[in-house]
Every structure is written in structure tokens, then in C-alpha cells.
Design a protein around this motif. Structure first.
Motif, PDB file in Angstrom:
ATOM      1  N   ALA A 273      -5.696   1.504   4.837  1.00  0.00           N
ATOM      2  CA  ALA A 273      -4.571   1.002   3.836  1.00  0.00           C
ATOM      3  C   ALA A 273      -4.850  -0.022   3.110  1.00  0.00           C
ATOM      4  CB  ALA A 273      -3.320   1.256   4.440  1.00  0.00           C
ATOM      5  N   VAL A 274      -5.130  -1.083   4.091  1.00  0.00           N
ATOM      6  CA  VAL A 274      -5.846  -2.297   3.503  1.00  0.00           C
ATOM      7  C   VAL A 274      -6.871  -1.990   2.410  1.00  0.00           C
ATOM      8  CG1 VAL A 274      -6.736  -4.515   4.139  1.00  0.00           C
ATOM      9  CG2 VAL A 274      -4.773  -3.605   5.392  1.00  0.00           C
ATOM     10  N   ASP A 275      -7.849  -1.432   2.818  1.00  0.00           N
ATOM     11  CA  ASP A 275      -9.133  -1.324   1.737  1.00  0.00           C
ATOM     12  C   ASP A 275      -8.481  -0.482   0.521  1.00  0.00           C
ATOM     13  OD1 ASP A 275     -10.846  -2.310   3.612  1.00  0.00           O
ATOM     14  OD2 ASP A 275     -11.395  -0.206   4.378  1.00  0.00           O
TER      15      ASP A 275
ATOM     16  N   LEU B 253       3.371  -2.365   6.708  1.00  0.00           N
ATOM     17  CA  LEU B 253       3.587  -3.408   5.686  1.00  0.00           C
ATOM     18  C   LEU B 253       3.466  -4.754   5.654  1.00  0.00           C
ATOM     19  CD1 LEU B 253       7.523  -2.255   4.970  1.00  0.00           C
ATOM     20  CD2 LEU B 253       5.501  -1.534   3.854  1.00  0.00           C
ATOM     21  N   GLY B 254       3.236  -5.279   7.182  1.00  0.00           N
ATOM     22  CA  GLY B 254       2.757  -6.400   7.536  1.00  0.00           C
ATOM     23  C   GLY B 254       1.197  -6.856   6.939  1.00  0.00           C
ATOM     24  N   ALA B 255       0.403  -5.639   7.197  1.00  0.00           N
ATOM     25  CA  ALA B 255      -0.693  -5.743   6.674  1.00  0.00           C
ATOM     26  C   ALA B 255      -0.892  -5.813   5.117  1.00  0.00           C
ATOM     27  CB  ALA B 255      -1.539  -4.235   7.499  1.00  0.00           C
ATOM     28  N   TYR B 256      -0.101  -4.983   4.600  1.00  0.00           N
ATOM     29  CA  TYR B 256      -0.043  -5.092   3.168  1.00  0.00           C
ATOM     30  C   TYR B 256       0.252  -6.551   2.768  1.00  0.00           C
ATOM     31  CZ  TYR B 256      -0.312  -0.015   2.286  1.00  0.00           C
ATOM     32  OH  TYR B 256      -0.386   1.367   2.139  1.00  0.00           O
TER      33      TYR B 256
ATOM     34  N   HIS C 111       7.500  -4.021  11.145  1.00  0.00           N
ATOM     35  CA  HIS C 111       5.994  -4.418  10.677  1.00  0.00           C
ATOM     36  C   HIS C 111       5.778  -5.689  10.780  1.00  0.00           C
ATOM     37  CE1 HIS C 111       5.689  -0.193   9.118  1.00  0.00           C
ATOM     38  NE2 HIS C 111       6.959  -0.345   9.069  1.00  0.00           N
ATOM     39  N   GLY C 112       6.472  -6.646  11.536  1.00  0.00           N
ATOM     40  CA  GLY C 112       6.096  -7.903  11.649  1.00  0.00           C
ATOM     41  C   GLY C 112       6.151  -8.768  10.097  1.00  0.00           C
ATOM     42  N   VAL C 113       7.139  -8.401   9.309  1.00  0.00           N
ATOM     43  CA  VAL C 113       7.004  -8.790   8.032  1.00  0.00           C
ATOM     44  C   VAL C 113       8.641  -8.979   7.473  1.00  0.00           C
ATOM     45  CG1 VAL C 113       7.231  -6.531   6.953  1.00  0.00           C
ATOM     46  CG2 VAL C 113       6.222  -8.353   5.721  1.00  0.00           C
ATOM     47  N   THR C 114       8.522  -9.999   6.772  1.00  0.00           N
ATOM     48  CA  THR C 114       9.977 -10.175   5.955  1.00  0.00           C
ATOM     49  C   THR C 114       9.919 -10.016   4.538  1.00  0.00           C
ATOM     50  OG1 THR C 114      10.579 -11.881   7.677  1.00  0.00           O
ATOM     51  CG2 THR C 114      11.829 -11.865   5.617  1.00  0.00           C
ATOM     52  N   PRO C 115      10.568  -9.094   4.001  1.00  0.00           N
ATOM     53  CA  PRO C 115      10.282  -8.755   2.646  1.00  0.00           C
ATOM     54  C   PRO C 115      11.216  -9.766   1.660  1.00  0.00           C
ATOM     55  CG  PRO C 115      12.236  -7.569   3.518  1.00  0.00           C
ATOM     56  CD  PRO C 115      11.450  -8.201   4.493  1.00  0.00           C
TER      57      PRO C 115
END
Length: 431
Positions: free
Chosen positions: A187-189, A225-228, A261-265
Motif C-alpha cells: 500500500a505504501v509503495d 492509515l498510519g502508514a499512509y 491505525h495509530g493516526v489522528t486525521p
């Protein structure tokens, strides 16, 4: 002339109605059950498309709406102060997890996503958006453009330039069969390749559902989503989390889908369940982004006194009764039971909490089978259970009961689903 004939005479032909010539008119509801015009009662496992989130005829919500109506004020517009709206915004800002949050209310999820796209495009001075294949974000002009689901993209015209990332579908496509770590890497690639090859370099935002709703509850592994966002952050690109279906504790493990996802939008959209049937949606996000509108704007009906009164009562009910935990408990009963089914037509069972999907395929393949899906759908209704349909190929049964579902009701629904799958599976062997 039947109600269905009257409906067909005045409504557009592209508005779908479940069950075809045997369409239902639901005339009353109580708790997790609804009754149709013929007097038959059903256990509701779809909740008006995941909208009747705390069930039917809930006293706390009805009383709150009646109190507001008793004032004689159903509408004033946001040109005047609305106490119910301010109180609801304070609660949503507090539970959102977004620092220094601002809230803007709309009437629907489509409007909420349209607004979020406006805010992001204004702040970034760009109309370039990243979206994900198999997604659904609404039926307004811009939200159709970021909907990666052919059945719901009813216009090729768009105010946005949209570039697409691969879906996390593990049955077919680029991510088929990948383990969690491999999928995250792929996904990151994919994201880096899209940014390097087909964008103009000044992308405004990525809009993503933590679990794809209309797409059949497809979702990637935790951390996606965190990786994104690590890549997005390198370019100043904003993240919009579409929580219209995943919010308010429905996934069981978390109050918001993004929290897996270890993320805050930067921006988060919401709707559906917060109104429990009253028209209510909105955007919550960082003040810098929310304030990036260079002209006067407002929503005539968004967050009106009646809908906001309902929203306050719904959110209080969700928190006071710990419905997130209940979604986890009852969802586990359903997921464990459905994953134990032995049926050649069942390609995959997936989901979290009370957001569960069954994807049907032709035995021995990953080829979608919408015909057998329709059969399971009809068998459930015949046995007194209402479920939803979806997926890119129309081959997914969607389950999204009210978050107040009891353990006994979960087992009752599971029994009906298991019988329907078994019967359809047996029929498929002789067809």
C-alpha cells in the motif's frame, strides 16, 4: 394501486427498493425489531443502512425531541445561537480525539464529505484528491468523484482531479492474498508510485473509510492509515477519515475507525448513527483546516434544534450505556459463528464489531456470485431477518445492527443467517 406502484410512478427509476415486487413498507419499530404493513415483525440487522444506531422507539431520544418541539422552535438557522448545536459540537469535539477541534454540521454524510473536501482544497489551494478504489463517499458532485465504486459513480464530470489507491481487498486485485505486513508495504509503495507519477505534486488530501461501507466492509490491516499518513506528511497532504459508517463505537475495538491505525486525521466526517434517523451529519477537524473558507458559508438545516437535540440524546446514550463494548461483545458472537460456517459459496467473512460482511463466490473460485447472494438475502427475510447488500459486484451481505443488540438477538440472527447460507449452499450444489 399499490404503494409500490405509486412509488414507481413518482420516484426516479434509479432509486433501488429492496425485495423487488415484494417491497416492504415498515410501519413501526421497537428496540431492534420492525413491523411491516402486513403485520409481520423482523429482527433488523441493517438499521436503515447503519443509521438507526441505538434502535427504535428509544425513550431518551423521543423525549429530547419532544422537549425541543414543545418550545415551538424547530428552526432558526445558524445566524442565531442554537444551544443544542453548541452542546453537541462540544461533545463531538471532546470525543473526536482531534486537538483544538471545530465542528460544522450538515444534513447527511454526502454533505459532510463535500464540506471536508472543500476545507482541504481551500487550505492546500489544490483540487487534487487521493481516494481509494471500492470506496463510497456520497452522491453529491464532488463526493461522486471520489467514490471508487462504479455502481454509484453516476457522472464522469467532476470539480476535482482524483487519483486512486488500491483497495485492501484480499480476495482479488493487487492486494489479493497478502499478509498484513506485506499489504502495508504494498500500500505504501502504491501511494508513493501514485504521488510520483500521476499527480501534479500539490495534492490536497487523501479521503479514506477505515472500513469501506458500500464496498462491502472491506478493510486493511491495523496501521494502514498510519502508514499512509507518514508518506502524506512528507508532502503536507491532509488526511480525511470518512467515519459516516464506522463511527460512534460500531467497530467495537474503538470509538472511531481511525483509532485502529495509530493516526489522528486532519478532518473526520460523521453522519448516519448520530441522528438515529434524524437528518444529522458533519465534519470535525483541526481549527486551521476548518477555518480555511475564504467567504461566508453556513448550512440552513445542518444542526437545527430538533436534529441537534436528537444527536445530543444519541451520543449521551451511546456513552452512558457503553455501546462500544456491547458492539464488541455481540459482534464477536456473530463473527465467531459466521466464520465457523462450512459453505463452498462463502468466500470470506470479515468485519469488526457490528459491521460484518459475508462475501459469496462461485464454489472453488473467487468469482463473485450475486445470484446466490440474493438468495441468501431473500431467505433471511423469509425467516424474519433484515440484512443489507453491497460490494463492488453485488455479492456481499452487509450486517450492521443497532449497537443495542442483545446477545440473545445476536444468536437469533446468527441462527437465521447460518440456515440461509446452508440452504443456498445446498441449492448451489444441484444447480
Amino acid at each position: 394501486m399499490s404503494l409500490l406502484d405509486r412509488h414507481r410512478a413518482v420516484m426516479p427509476h434509479w432509486m433501488p427498493v429492496y425485495y423487488g415486487d415484494d417491497a416492504l413498507e415498515i410501519v413501526s419499530g421497537k428496540d431492534r425489531r420492525v413491523t411491516d404493513a402486513s403485520g409481520r415483525t423482523y429482527l433488523d440487522f441493517f438499521g436503515g443502512v447503519l443509521t438507526t444506531m441505538v434502535g427504535y422507539d428509544v425513550a431518551e431520544i423521543s423525549d429530547a425531541v419532544r422537549r425541543q418541539l414543545s418550545t415551538g422552535v424547530a428552526h432558526t438557522s445558524t445566524l442565531y445561537l442554537i444551544r443544542q448545536q453548541v452542546e453537541l459540537a462540544e461533545k463531538i469535539a471532546r470525543v473526536s480525539g482531534i486537538p483544538d477541534a471545530r465542528v460544522f454540521f450538515t444534513n447527511s454524510g454526502s454533505e459532510a464529505n463535500e464540506s471536508a473536501l472543500l476545507f482541504a482544497a481551500n487550505l492546500r489551494r489544490s483540487n487534487q484528491i487521493l481516494a481509494i478504489k471500492n470506496s463510497y463517499h456520497g452522491r453529491t458532485f464532488a463526493t461522486m468523484a471520489v467514490t471508487g465504486h462504479r455502481s454509484w459513480s453516476s457522472s464522469s464530470l467532476s470539480p476535482l482531479t482524483v487519483n486512486w489507491l488500491s483497495s485492501a481487498d484480499r480476495l482479488r486485485g493487487r492486494m489479493a492474498g497478502l499478509a498484513d505486513g506485506d499489504l502495508l508495504d504494498a500500500a505504501v509503495d502504491d501511494l508513493r508510485e501514485v504521488l510520483a507519477t500521476v499527480t501534479a505534486g500539490d495534492v490536497a488530501a487523501l479521503i479514506a473509510e477505515p472500513i469501506q461501507g458500500v464496498g462491502g466492509f472491506v478493510h486493511g490491516p491495523d496501521g494502514l492509515l498510519g502508514a499512509y499518513q507518514k508518506v502524506l506528511g512528507e508532502h503536507g497532504i491532509l488526511l480525511i477519515a470518512d467515519e459516516v459508517q464506522t463511527g460512534w463505537g460500531r467497530t467495537g475495538d474503538h470509538f472511531w475507525g481511525y483509532q485502529a491505525h495509530g493516526v489522528t486525521p486532519d478532518l473526520m466526517t460523521f453522519a448516519k448513527g448520530i441522528g438515529n434517523g434524524f437528518a444529522l451529519g458533519g465534519v470535525v477537524g483541526r481549527a486551521e483546516v476548518m477555518n480555511a473558507v475564504p467567504a461566508i458559508s453556513f448550512s440552513t438545516f445542518g444542526g437545527n434544534p430538533v436534529s441537534a437535540a436528537a444527536g445530543n440524546a444519541v451520543l449521551d446514550y451511546v456513552l452512558d450505556h457503553d455501546l462500544q463494548r456491547n458492539a464488541s461483545v455481540t459482534g464477536s458472537i456473530l463473527l465467531d459463528g459466521l466464520r465457523a460456517l462450512d459453505a463452498a459459496i462463502l468466500g470470506q467473512v470479515r468485519g469488526r464489531g457490528l459491521m460484518i460482511a459475508l462475501e459469496f463466490v462461485r464454489p472453488g473460485t473467487t468469482e463473485p456470485d450475486p445470484v446466490v447472494t440474493a438468495r441468501v438475502f431473500d431467505l433471511c427475510r423469509q425467516s424474519g431477518l433484515l440484512v443489507g447488500k453491497g460490494g463492488l459486484y453485488g455479492n456481499v451481505i452487509r450486517i450492521g445492527p443497532p449497537l443495542t443488540l442483545t446477545e440473545d438477538e445476536a444468536r437469533e440472527g446468527l441462527s437465521i443467517l447460518a440456515s440461509a447460507v446452508a440452504e443456498a449452499d445446498a441449492e448451489s450444489r444441484f444447480s
